[in-house]
Design an enzyme around this catalytic site. Structure first.
Site, PDB file in Angstrom:
ATOM      1  N   SER A   1      -9.808  -0.946   6.162  1.00 47.21           N
ATOM      2  CA  SER A   1      -9.102  -0.689   4.914  1.00 47.21           C
ATOM      3  C   SER A   1      -8.353  -1.885   4.340  1.00 47.21           C
ATOM      4  O   SER A   1      -7.878  -1.823   3.207  1.00 47.21           O
ATOM      5  CB  SER A   1      -8.133   0.483   5.084  1.00 47.21           C
ATOM      6  OG  SER A   1      -8.837   1.685   5.254  1.00 47.21           O
TER       7      SER A   1
ATOM      8  N   SER B   1      -9.214   1.560   2.199  1.00 50.71           N
ATOM      9  CA  SER B   1      -8.335   2.406   1.407  1.00 50.71           C
ATOM     10  C   SER B   1      -7.187   1.648   0.741  1.00 50.71           C
ATOM     11  O   SER B   1      -6.425   2.229  -0.026  1.00 50.71           O
ATOM     12  CB  SER B   1      -7.756   3.528   2.298  1.00 50.71           C
ATOM     13  OG  SER B   1      -7.060   3.005   3.408  1.00 50.71           O
TER      14      SER B   1
ATOM     15  N   LYS C   1       0.842  -1.191   0.000  1.00 53.67           N
ATOM     16  CA  LYS C   1       0.000   0.000   0.000  1.00 53.67           C
ATOM     17  C   LYS C   1       0.880   1.245   0.000  1.00 53.67           C
ATOM     18  O   LYS C   1       1.944   1.265   0.654  1.00 53.67           O
ATOM     19  CB  LYS C   1      -0.909  -0.019   1.230  1.00 53.67           C
ATOM     20  CG  LYS C   1      -1.938   1.098   1.309  1.00 53.67           C
ATOM     21  CD  LYS C   1      -2.821   0.906   2.534  1.00 53.67           C
ATOM     22  CE  LYS C   1      -3.901   1.973   2.630  1.00 53.67           C
ATOM     23  NZ  LYS C   1      -4.787   1.746   3.804  1.00 53.67           N
TER      24      LYS C   1
END
Length: 542
Positions: free
Chosen positions: A210, A186, A111
Site C-alpha cells: 500500500s 491503499s 494517510k
C-alpha cells in the site's frame, strides 16, 4: 484471585443456560454437566462485572501537546478544493518545529488511517461513523518535531483493503499522470498529491503493497522499511505482522530524511523492540553514490511471472542493467519459493485481517484507539452492507478459513518463516534483489456502484501485489523507485510511470537507499520511455 470473583453474587448474573449457549457458538454442545451449570453461570456474571469495571476506568492515552502544535483550519474540502479527484480526506495546517532540521520547510500529508488529534478519520469507509482521535500517532509527533508542516490527511482505500483507487467511500483518486487511471492503493491520495507535486512528503501504511503500489503508479519513491523500524502507534492496524508505515516522496534523499525523522524504537509499540533508538539513525547523512562492488540479483520469478507486462519487464531490466555502468555486478537469480508468496500472504492476511476487523486481534503491547473500536463494533447487517466488496470479501474469506481449516494459520506462519529464511540466505550472497514493483502500469479506474458485480470491483486489483505482499510477511525492507514510463495496455498513447522494487536484507535500509540514490543521481527517469515530443509530466487538477 481477583476480588471480583470472590463475591458469590454479581450485578450481571447470567441467565440459566448462558454458559452453554456461549460454548455452543464454537461447536461445543456437551461441555458442562448439569450440576456445574449454575456455577459457570455465576462465574460468567462475575467476569461481566470485571468488564464493566474496566470500561468505567479512565482510558490511558498518549497526550498530545496542542499548545505546541495547534491544529488550524481543519476542514473537509469541497469539490473545488480537491485535487486528483478526491485525494484529500481533511485539509488543515500544523506548523512544525521551527528548530527542526531534518524536515524543516517540507510539507507533509498523512494517510487517513494515521491519527491526528482533533481531526476526524474516515479510514476509507462510511460503513461506520468517522471518529476523532484524541492523540497524535507517534510518527506525527516525530515529523512535527523534525520541522515538517502537516497540511492534511489524504484518502485511503476502504479499510486499506485495496490496491485500486476507487474503493474509498470518500471518492475516487486519479493518477497525477493520467486522469481516469488508478493512483494505486491503499495510500492512494498521498501518492497522488506527492506524485503530482502538491506536497513534498506523505506518510503511508503498507500491509501488502500500500506504499509501494501507489508509488509505482504515481512516479514516487516509496519505502516499506523493515518490520518494526517505524512505530505503528496511532495508526489503524490491518494486522500486527503485516503493518508497516513509511515515507513517500519524489526523491530518495527526501525519503531518507523522513525515515531518519520518524523511525526508531517506541515505548508504546512492541513491533519496534528490535529497532535502533529514535534519533540515532543517519540514513540521509551516510549516503553513498557508489555501488561499486555491490552484487545485485534480478529475481527470475519476479521478472518472468506470466502477468508481468512486457514493457514493464523491459523497462525494469534496462534499469537494473544500468547498475553495471555504475560498477555493480548484476546477475539473474532464482528463488522458486517466491511464487508461493501471494498464497502465504493471502491466508495470513485474510485470517489476521478478519480478526482485526472483528476486534479479536490480541497478543500485542501498545496503545490502541478505543474510539475506533467503539465506532466499528459490533458489526451489523447495515454496516456490513456499506462495505466495499474487497472488505466484505476479506471478512467472508477469513471467517470461512477459520471455521473450515483449523491449524491453517499456524502452518501459514511456518511457511512465512521459511520464506523469510530463504531470502536471508540469498542476502548472504547478494546485497540487493530487484524486480518490478507492480506487474503492469496503472490500470483505468472503474465507476463501480452498489449492485454491480463484486468480482468486477476486485478485478482491477488482481495480481498487482505478486511482488510486494511477500515482503510484508517476511518483513524485509523494499523500496519502489521510478525508472521510466511504459504504455497503458488499454491505450498505447497513455504513458505511465514504472516502478522498480529494490529489496534488501533485514535492517539493510542503508544499502537500499544508497543504491536507489546512485541510480537516481545517474539517470533522469522522466526521460526514459517517453517519446521526445511528449510532455514529461502533467499535474492535472480534477
Amino acid at each position: 484471585m481477583s476480588v471480583f470473583f470472590d463475591s458469590p453474587t454479581s450485578e450481571h448474573l447470567a441467565s440459566a443456560g448462558d454458559a452453554e449457549v456461549t460454548l455452543a457458538s464454537i461447536g461445543i454442545t456437551d461441555g458442562i454437566s448439569p450440576p456445574d451449570s449454575d456455577n459457570y453461570r455465576q462465574l460468567l456474571g462475575a467476569v461481566h462485572d470485571v468488564a464493566e469495571h474496566i470500561l468505567r476506568l479512565p482510558d490511558y492515552v498518549a497526550r498530545t501537546d496542542i499548545n505546541k502544535y495547534p491544529r488550524e483550519r481543519i476542514q473537509r474540502p469541497l469539490k473545488d478544493e480537491q485535487d486528483f479527484g478526491h485525494a484529500w480526506a481533511h485539509k488543515f495546517h500544523i506548523a512544525g518545529n521551527p528548530d527542526g532540521n531534518l524536515l524543516r520547510g517540507k510539507s507533509l500529508c498523512l494517510k487517513d488511517n494515521v491519527a491526528v488529534a482533533g481531526v476526524p478519520q474516515f479510514f476509507g469507509t462510511d460503513a461506520i461513523p468517522a471518529w476523532t482521535p484524541s492523540s497524535d500517532a507517534t510518527v506525527v509527533k516525530r515529523a512535527l518535531d523534525a520541522g515538517a508542516d502537516i497540511v492534511g490527511t489524504t484518502i485511503c482505500e476502504n479499510f486499506c483493503n485495496s490496491t485500486s483507487s476507487f474503493t474509498s467511500a470518500q471518492g475516487t483518486v486519479h493518477n497525477p499522470y493520467a486522469e481516469g487511471y488508478s493512483a494505486g492503493g491503499s495510500t492512494s491520495g498521498g501518492a497522488a498529491v506527492v506524485g503530482g507535486g502538491l506536497v513534498d512528503l506523505a506518510i503511508g501504511a503498507d500491509q501488502g503493497g500500500s506504499i509501494r503500489v501507489p508509488s509505482s503508479f504515481c512516479g514516487c519513491v516509496g519505502l516499506k522499511p523493515t518490520h518494526g523500524l517505524i512505530p505503528y502507534t496511532g495508526i489503524s492496524s490491518g494486522d500486527a505482522i503485516n503493518d508497516h508505515a513509511g515515507p513517500i516522496a519524489r526523491s530518495v534523499r527526501e525519503v531518507a530524511a523522513c525515515l531518519d525523522a520518524i523511525s526508531g524504537r517506541d515505548d508504546f509499540d512492541d513491533r519496534t523492540l528490535g529497532a535502533p533508538p529514535h534519533g540515532s539513525t543517519q540514513y540521509k547523512n551516510l549516503f553513498s553514490t557508489s555501488v561499486a562492488g555491490m552484487r545485485i540479483g534480478v529475481l527470475k520469478e519476479g521478472m518472468q511471472h506470466r502477468i508481468v507486462d512486457d514493457n514493464v519487464r523491459e523497462t525494469v531490466m534496462k534499469a537494473a542493467r544500468r547498475y553495471e555502468q555504475l560498477g555493480a555486478a548484476v546477475s539473474e537469480i532464482s528463488l522458486p519459493l517466491h511464487l508461493e508468496g501471494p498464497a502465504i500472504w493471502t491466508i495470513q492476511q485474510r485470517i489476521a485481517g478478519t480478526l482485526s476487523m472483528m476486534g479479536l486481534a490480541h497478543g500485542r503491547r501498545g496503545l490502541f484507539s478505543t474510539a475506533y473500536e467503539e465506532a466499528r463494533q459490533p458489526w451489523t447487517n447495515e454496516s456490513f452492507q456499506k462495505l466495499f466488496p474487497s472488505t466484505k470479501n476479506t471478512m467472508i474469506n477469513g471467517i470461512s478459513l477459520m471455521q473450515n481449516y483449523p491449524g491453517l494459520y499456524a502452518k501459514t506462519m511456518n511457511l512465512a518463516q521459511q520464506l523469510r529464511d530463504a531470502y536471508e540466505q540469498l542476502f548472504e550472497t547478494y546485497d540487493l534483489i530487484i524486480m518490478p514493483t507492480t506487474p503492469f502500469v496503472a490500470p483505468p479506474n472503474i465507476d463501480w456502484k452498489d449492485g454491480d458485480s463484486p468480482i468486477e470491483a476486485l478485478k482491477p486489483s488482481m495480481g498487482i501485489t505478486i511482488n510486494t505482499a511477500i515482503f510484508n510477511v517476511t518483513g524485509h525492507p523494499a523500496i519502489s523507485l521510478p525508472v521510466g514510463f511504459a504504455p497503458s495496455s488499454q491505450n498505447a498513447e497513455i504513458m505511465l510511470p514504472v516502478g522498480m522494487q529494490i529489496v534488501g536484507g533485514l535492517w539493510q535500509e542503508q544499502k537500499i537507499l544508497d543504491a536507489s540514490y546512485a541510480w537516481e543521481s545517474a539517470n533522469d527517469w522522466k526521460q526514459i520511455g517517453l517519446p521526445s515530443a511528449q510532455e514529461h509530466h502533467s499535474s492535472v487538477k480534477l
